[in-house]
Design a protein around this motif. Structure first.
Motif, PDB file in Angstrom:
ATOM      1  N   PRO A   2      74.574  -7.997  97.160  1.00 49.76           N
ATOM      2  CA  PRO A   2      75.661  -7.082  97.505  1.00 49.76           C
ATOM      3  C   PRO A   2      76.844  -7.803  98.141  1.00 49.76           C
ATOM      4  O   PRO A   2      76.689  -8.845  98.774  1.00 49.76           O
ATOM      5  CB  PRO A   2      74.995  -6.113  98.487  1.00 49.76           C
ATOM      6  CG  PRO A   2      73.878  -6.903  99.098  1.00 49.76           C
ATOM      7  CD  PRO A   2      73.377  -7.788  97.995  1.00 49.76           C
ATOM      8  N   ASP A   3      78.025  -7.216  97.963  1.00 50.35           N
ATOM      9  CA  ASP A   3      79.254  -7.726  98.576  1.00 50.35           C
ATOM     10  C   ASP A   3      79.798  -6.688  99.541  1.00 50.35           C
ATOM     11  O   ASP A   3      79.460  -5.502  99.458  1.00 50.35           O
ATOM     12  CB  ASP A   3      80.316  -8.011  97.502  1.00 50.35           C
ATOM     13  CG  ASP A   3      79.924  -9.148  96.573  1.00 50.35           C
ATOM     14  OD1 ASP A   3      79.058  -9.957  96.964  1.00 50.35           O
ATOM     15  OD2 ASP A   3      80.490  -9.210  95.466  1.00 50.35           O
ATOM     16  N   THR A   4      80.686  -7.129 100.432  1.00 51.96           N
ATOM     17  CA  THR A   4      81.340  -6.180 101.317  1.00 51.96           C
ATOM     18  C   THR A   4      82.279  -5.294 100.499  1.00 51.96           C
ATOM     19  O   THR A   4      82.754  -5.680  99.429  1.00 51.96           O
ATOM     20  CB  THR A   4      82.136  -6.902 102.414  1.00 51.96           C
ATOM     21  OG1 THR A   4      83.159  -7.696 101.806  1.00 51.96           O
ATOM     22  CG2 THR A   4      81.226  -7.776 103.266  1.00 51.96           C
ATOM     23  N   PRO A  10      80.509 -12.076  99.853  1.00 52.21           N
ATOM     24  CA  PRO A  10      79.063 -12.058  99.594  1.00 52.21           C
ATOM     25  C   PRO A  10      78.269 -11.947 100.888  1.00 52.21           C
ATOM     26  O   PRO A  10      78.596 -12.580 101.897  1.00 52.21           O
ATOM     27  CB  PRO A  10      78.813 -13.403  98.900  1.00 52.21           C
ATOM     28  CG  PRO A  10      79.952 -14.269  99.314  1.00 52.21           C
ATOM     29  CD  PRO A  10      81.128 -13.371  99.497  1.00 52.21           C
ATOM     30  N   LEU A  11      77.228 -11.118 100.845  1.00 55.47           N
ATOM     31  CA  LEU A  11      76.376 -10.894 102.004  1.00 55.47           C
ATOM     32  C   LEU A  11      75.059 -11.645 101.850  1.00 55.47           C
ATOM     33  O   LEU A  11      74.562 -11.851 100.735  1.00 55.47           O
ATOM     34  CB  LEU A  11      76.095  -9.393 102.169  1.00 55.47           C
ATOM     35  CG  LEU A  11      77.317  -8.506 102.473  1.00 55.47           C
ATOM     36  CD1 LEU A  11      76.916  -7.038 102.380  1.00 55.47           C
ATOM     37  CD2 LEU A  11      77.882  -8.822 103.846  1.00 55.47           C
ATOM     38  N   LEU A  12      74.480 -12.026 102.972  1.00 55.39           N
ATOM     39  CA  LEU A  12      73.166 -12.662 102.965  1.00 55.39           C
ATOM     40  C   LEU A  12      72.093 -11.643 102.600  1.00 55.39           C
ATOM     41  O   LEU A  12      72.136 -10.494 103.023  1.00 55.39           O
ATOM     42  CB  LEU A  12      72.862 -13.260 104.335  1.00 55.39           C
ATOM     43  CG  LEU A  12      73.697 -14.478 104.749  1.00 55.39           C
ATOM     44  CD1 LEU A  12      73.441 -14.788 106.224  1.00 55.39           C
ATOM     45  CD2 LEU A  12      73.368 -15.670 103.887  1.00 55.39           C
ATOM     46  N   ALA A  13      71.128 -12.084 101.829  1.00 57.74           N
ATOM     47  CA  ALA A  13      69.975 -11.246 101.494  1.00 57.74           C
ATOM     48  C   ALA A  13      68.823 -11.577 102.458  1.00 57.74           C
ATOM     49  O   ALA A  13      68.760 -12.687 102.999  1.00 57.74           O
ATOM     50  CB  ALA A  13      69.543 -11.501 100.059  1.00 57.74           C
ATOM     51  N   PRO A  14      67.911 -10.618 102.682  1.00 62.10           N
ATOM     52  CA  PRO A  14      66.761 -10.904 103.549  1.00 62.10           C
ATOM     53  C   PRO A  14      65.961 -12.102 103.036  1.00 62.10           C
ATOM     54  O   PRO A  14      65.701 -12.221 101.833  1.00 62.10           O
ATOM     55  CB  PRO A  14      65.944  -9.608 103.475  1.00 62.10           C
ATOM     56  CG  PRO A  14      66.929  -8.550 103.096  1.00 62.10           C
ATOM     57  CD  PRO A  14      67.917  -9.224 102.196  1.00 62.10           C
ATOM     58  N   GLU A  25      80.826 -19.429 100.975  1.00 59.08           N
ATOM     59  CA  GLU A  25      81.611 -18.688  99.974  1.00 59.08           C
ATOM     60  C   GLU A  25      82.431 -17.596 100.644  1.00 59.08           C
ATOM     61  O   GLU A  25      83.622 -17.423 100.358  1.00 59.08           O
ATOM     62  CB  GLU A  25      80.675 -18.087  98.927  1.00 59.08           C
ATOM     63  CG  GLU A  25      81.326 -17.099  97.961  1.00 59.08           C
ATOM     64  CD  GLU A  25      82.059 -17.760  96.807  1.00 59.08           C
ATOM     65  OE1 GLU A  25      82.735 -17.024  96.074  1.00 59.08           O
ATOM     66  OE2 GLU A  25      81.966 -18.986  96.664  1.00 59.08           O
ATOM     67  N   ALA A  26      81.798 -16.851 101.554  1.00 60.23           N
ATOM     68  CA  ALA A  26      82.510 -15.784 102.269  1.00 60.23           C
ATOM     69  C   ALA A  26      83.627 -16.357 103.126  1.00 60.23           C
ATOM     70  O   ALA A  26      84.739 -15.809 103.167  1.00 60.23           O
ATOM     71  CB  ALA A  26      81.530 -14.983 103.117  1.00 60.23           C
ATOM     72  N   LEU A  27      83.362 -17.459 103.829  1.00 62.00           N
ATOM     73  CA  LEU A  27      84.389 -18.069 104.675  1.00 62.00           C
ATOM     74  C   LEU A  27      85.559 -18.579 103.837  1.00 62.00           C
ATOM     75  O   LEU A  27      86.725 -18.474 104.252  1.00 62.00           O
ATOM     76  CB  LEU A  27      83.782 -19.213 105.490  1.00 62.00           C
ATOM     77  CG  LEU A  27      82.825 -18.811 106.618  1.00 62.00           C
ATOM     78  CD1 LEU A  27      82.192 -20.041 107.239  1.00 62.00           C
ATOM     79  CD2 LEU A  27      83.559 -17.984 107.683  1.00 62.00           C
ATOM     80  N   ALA A  28      85.283 -19.127 102.665  1.00 61.91           N
ATOM     81  CA  ALA A  28      86.356 -19.620 101.801  1.00 61.91           C
ATOM     82  C   ALA A  28      87.261 -18.472 101.351  1.00 61.91           C
ATOM     83  O   ALA A  28      88.491 -18.621 101.283  1.00 61.91           O
ATOM     84  CB  ALA A  28      85.768 -20.343 100.591  1.00 61.91           C
ATOM     85  N   ARG A  29      86.663 -17.330 101.036  1.00 65.20           N
ATOM     86  CA  ARG A  29      87.488 -16.181 100.638  1.00 65.20           C
ATOM     87  C   ARG A  29      88.311 -15.673 101.809  1.00 65.20           C
ATOM     88  O   ARG A  29      89.504 -15.353 101.664  1.00 65.20           O
ATOM     89  CB  ARG A  29      86.600 -15.061 100.088  1.00 65.20           C
ATOM     90  CG  ARG A  29      85.887 -15.430  98.800  1.00 65.20           C
ATOM     91  CD  ARG A  29      85.256 -14.220  98.142  1.00 65.20           C
ATOM     92  NE  ARG A  29      84.359 -14.587  97.054  1.00 65.20           N
ATOM     93  CZ  ARG A  29      83.827 -13.730  96.207  1.00 65.20           C
ATOM     94  NH1 ARG A  29      84.093 -12.433  96.322  1.00 65.20           N
ATOM     95  NH2 ARG A  29      83.019 -14.142  95.249  1.00 65.20           N
TER      96      ARG A  29
END
Length: 236
Positions: A2-4, A10-14, A25-29
């Motif tokens: 899932p994404d925000t 991109p979100l971390l998965a369990p 990836e999230a920080l780059a965006r």
């Protein structure tokens, strides 16, 4: 994965392995989106050699890797394009226009100051024109003043000596030769700031006219900037 909702981060998965990949990836965006600066909002073909973190507003008619992503923001991340939705009211600096723009829900509008729920708003413009002065008693900058606009001022700077027998020049329009100044210098580096006491409405596009004083022109160059306000219509 899932994404925000808003920025498609991109979100971390369990129990996910390689968590740093997703986090980076999230920080780059985010690095590209915070205080957003877009290289262009009119380029339809992805550049061949983008730099990491470059961002573009994808316009209608985009091709290749951007096809099907119009109205989104394309960010070059980890040697590929990531796409983030642009939302109504988002603001960005557009580098190839040298201006701030607002996304009205369908496209990026340069200089938009206000935005109604259905896309109407006030658009402030600084229209820069490099004009080569033509030989004769006057030199015309064709249709420089935009239609359906309020013009507050015209500023300028002589970028190459205006030559000829003239001792100066005036700047105006048909019927008002000196509306934006008279007795103006011909020398390189000379500037002008023609401010109208009351903003002038131009319902149709009009020429700006340089008129030689005391002689005529043979050449030269001047950079003119029209400072104007226009008004976008609401959608149906």
């Amino acid at each position: 994965m899932p994404d925000t909702t808003r920025f498609s981060l991109p979100l971390l998965a369990p129990a996910q392995a390689q968590k740093h990949v997703t986090v980076n990836e999230a920080l780059a965006r985010l690095d590209a989106l915070v205080q957003l600066a877009l290289k262009s909002v009119t380029t339809t073909t992805p550049p061949l050699t983008p730099a990491e973190g470059d961002a573009y507003g994808v316009p209608a008619g985009a091709v290749n890797d951007w096809a099907g992503h119009e109205g989104q923001i394309a960010i070059f991340v980890n040697a590929g394009w990531a796409f983030v939705p642009a939302t109504q009211g988002m603001r960005a600096y557009v580098e190839d226009q040298g201006a701030w723009a607002v996304f009205d829900g369908g496209q990026w509008i340069g200089g938009m100051l206000t935005l109604s729920p259905h896309g109407a708003g006030m658009v402030a413009q600084a229209i820069e024109i490099d004009h080569a002065v033509t030989a004769g008693a006057s030199s015309t900058v064709a249709l420089a003043l935009p239609a359906q606009s309020l013009v507050f001022a015209v500023t300028g700077r002589v970028t190459a000596d205006i030559t000829g027998t003239a001792t100066g020049f005036s700047l105006g329009v048909g019927g008002s030769a000196n509306r934006y100044g008279s007795g103006l210098s011909l020398m390189q580096g000379a500037w002008l700031r023609g401010i109208t006491g009351t903003p002038v409405t131009y319902y149709g596009a009009e020429d700006l006219i340089l008129t030689a004083e005391g002689g005529s022109f043979t050449g030269g160059e001047i950079r003119l900037v029209i400072h104007a306000m226009q008004f976008a219509l609401p959608t149906e």
